[in-house]
Design an enzyme around this catalytic site. Structure first.
Site, PDB file in Angstrom:
ATOM      1  CE  LYS A 197       0.331  -4.118   1.032  1.00  0.00           C
ATOM      2  NZ  LYS A 197       1.287  -3.539   2.100  1.00  0.00           N
ATOM      3  NE  ARG A 256       0.658   6.597   6.605  1.00  0.00           N
ATOM      4  CZ  ARG A 256       1.976   6.407   6.918  1.00  0.00           C
ATOM      5  NH1 ARG A 256       2.890   7.603   6.691  1.00  0.00           N
ATOM      6  NH2 ARG A 256       2.537   5.236   6.947  1.00  0.00           N
TER       7      ARG A 256
END
Length: 510
Positions: free
Chosen positions: A288, A362
């Site tokens: 990020k 996920r």
């Protein structure tokens, strides 16, 4: 835990550090809300002060007055309820919750607080009690020893321990249901405080193993009779949990799945709660930007909400089996980190092609959902700070709810609405499923940018057995408040989801 009581005595007679009263926006100016019970001289004094201060009575307006005549408490805090008249006696539960929270949140150096807002009936009293108790939250942080020099013989400044006792004034104080509502409010506030503390804890202090240790310590301290089981990295590898193992393999802090079970004798229903617990998300090799990492200690807010809910269910003695699955990992870049293009095998044997290591939530949830399904619960809910797309669609205060069963989705949303936690139903469009096709595995783990919240939900649905009601709650926005505090919501961790999940579990108790 902040103690919450109810009383039918007049607020002005009760011994306390602060009395909280409501104000309303009555034709453009503030007036005392109905039911304040103040003597005539006290009411006249407050009215004069409201006029002098040009008060409005609007929500979030909080004013403090000192030495009000005929009031035993040295301070009176006035909190806005919004548009109404001085004769209005009924307010929406969330209006009361936020007004009480804003008032108590403003209080400094006060142990005992009396709250006298227009509250009659169980729902109103519960809302006031919850808001006040939630507003009392304060994260104390990681503090070193105080080294301020003081002159010899000078007494140290009194430490502010925060609000310890809240008394809600209501004519219905003697009703058994009202007393129970006050008790529940205290338990809920304590559970939310635990979730908030976990999320606010710095990531070098809270990592998968220390999170597990925190859960064990709370269980011991509360004597909650919750059964706890921890799967370490070796057990996860042996058990075929390729999703969470892959996410955590780049960190020196290995992953864990912590299972918490409240299983009272005679329970006829069971609910499984699965929480995403990424204790820090750097993005992995798909790293990020630096600014985007500043709040990534909060990427375990789903797991925090699940842990807090299981303990609250145990504390309240709910006759429902509740099992929480905390899917804990740290997503870091290193020579051993997962790569884009890797293929991993999940707990149920499904192979998944990794496209973006920053879409890691996920993967840990997929394994957790399979594990939860193996116990054949009546329903499964997962809760996660899963996608930035959730915030694009719904903003920072509203969660998205997706499900494989419309009736169950509506049930989760009703639990959220009744708890004051904003949520909105979202679809799982079958035409987006094709985005998850892979040339080298059973699934790609990520779809296109547009509709990213929905394709994430579709991916998770692949790990739920057909016939089991399941809902996915994406809390990327409402789990962490980066702006100014409001109502009973502080800056930082919000504890979002605890109230919704607890209410949902209570619905299975009947």
């Amino acid at each position: 835990m902040t103690t919450v009581n109810v009383s039918d005595r007049s607020a002005h007679d009760l011994k306390a550090d602060v009395v909280v009263l409501g104000t309303v926006d009555d034709s453009g100016s503030a007036a005392l809300a109905a039911g304040h019970g103040l003597p005539r001289d006290a009411a006249a004094h407050v009215a004069a002060q409201l006029a002098a201060l040009h008060a409005t009575g609007k929500p979030e307006e909080v004013l403090t007055l000192a030495a009000v005549p005929s009031v035993a408490a040295p301070r009176v805090v006035l909190t806005g309820l919004g548009s109404a008249t001085a004769r209005t006696t009924s307010f929406d539960a969330e209006v009361l919750r936020r007004a009480a929270g804003a008032a108590v949140r403003s209080v400094k150096k006060a142990g005992k607080v009396v709250v006298a807002l227009p509250a009659s009936g169980v729902e109103s009293v519960a809302a006031v009690a919850e808001g006040a108790a939630l507003g009392a939250y304060h994260y104390r942080g990681i503090r070193g020893p105080v080294k301020a020099s003081r002159a010899k013989g000078t007494k140290a400044a009194a430490k502010d321990e925060g609000v310890t006792t809240i008394t809600v004034v209501t004519a219905d104080a003697r009703l058994k249901a009202v007393k129970a509502a006050a008790t529940r409010a205290a338990v809920l506030a304590d559970a939310k405080a635990y979730a908030r503390d976990l999320v606010n804890t710095p990531p070098n202090v809270l990592f998968p193993q220390s999170f597990a240790d925190s859960v064990k310590a709370r269980n011991t301290a509360a004597k909650a009779k919750v059964t706890i089981k921890v799967l370490d990295e070796k057990a996860l590898e042996k058990g075929g949990f390729g999703g969470i193992v892959g996410v955590g393999q780049g960190s020196v802090n290995p992953p864990r799945i912590v299972t918490l079970t409240w299983a009272p004798a005679g329970a006829r229903h069971s609910v499984a709660l699965v929480g995403k617990g990424i204790t820090f998300d750097s993005g992995g090799l798909c790293i990020k930007p630096p600014a985007s990492m500043l709040t990534m200690k909060s990427d375990m807010a789903g797991a925090a909400a699940v842990a807090a809910t299981v303990f609250a269910a145990a504390e309240l003695g709910l006759p429902v089996t509740v099992t929480g699955y905390l899917c804990l990992a740290e997503n870091m870049p290193s020579g051993s980190a997962q790569r884009p293009g890797d293929v991993v095998t999940m707990r149920n044997g499904t192979t998944v092609e990794i496209l973006d290591t920053d879409a890691e939530g996920r993967m840990v949830l997929g394994d957790g959902l399979v594990l939860a399904g193996e116990a054949n619960p009546d329903a499964i809910v997962d809760i996660a700070t899963l996608t930035g797309a959730q915030m694009v669609a719904l903003g920072g205060r509203v969660a998205g709810i997706m499900a494989n069963d419309d009736a169950f989705r509506d049930r989760v949303r009703a639990a959220a609405d009744g708890s004051g936690e904003a949520a909105w139903p979202m679809p799982l469009p079958s035409d987006l499923r094709s985005q998850l096709e892979s040339a080298v595995a059973d699934l790609s783990h990520k779809g296109e940018r547009w509709g990213g919240m929905l394709t994430a939900g579709l991916f998770l649905s692949e790990f739920v057995e057909e016939g089991t009601p399941w809902a996915h709650v994406d809390i990327a926005g409402p789990s962490f408040n980066e702006g100014a505090p409001y109502g009973y919501t502080p800056k930082g961790a919000t504890g979002y989801g605890v109230a919704t999940l607890l209410s949902l579990v209570e619905g299975y108790a009947g």
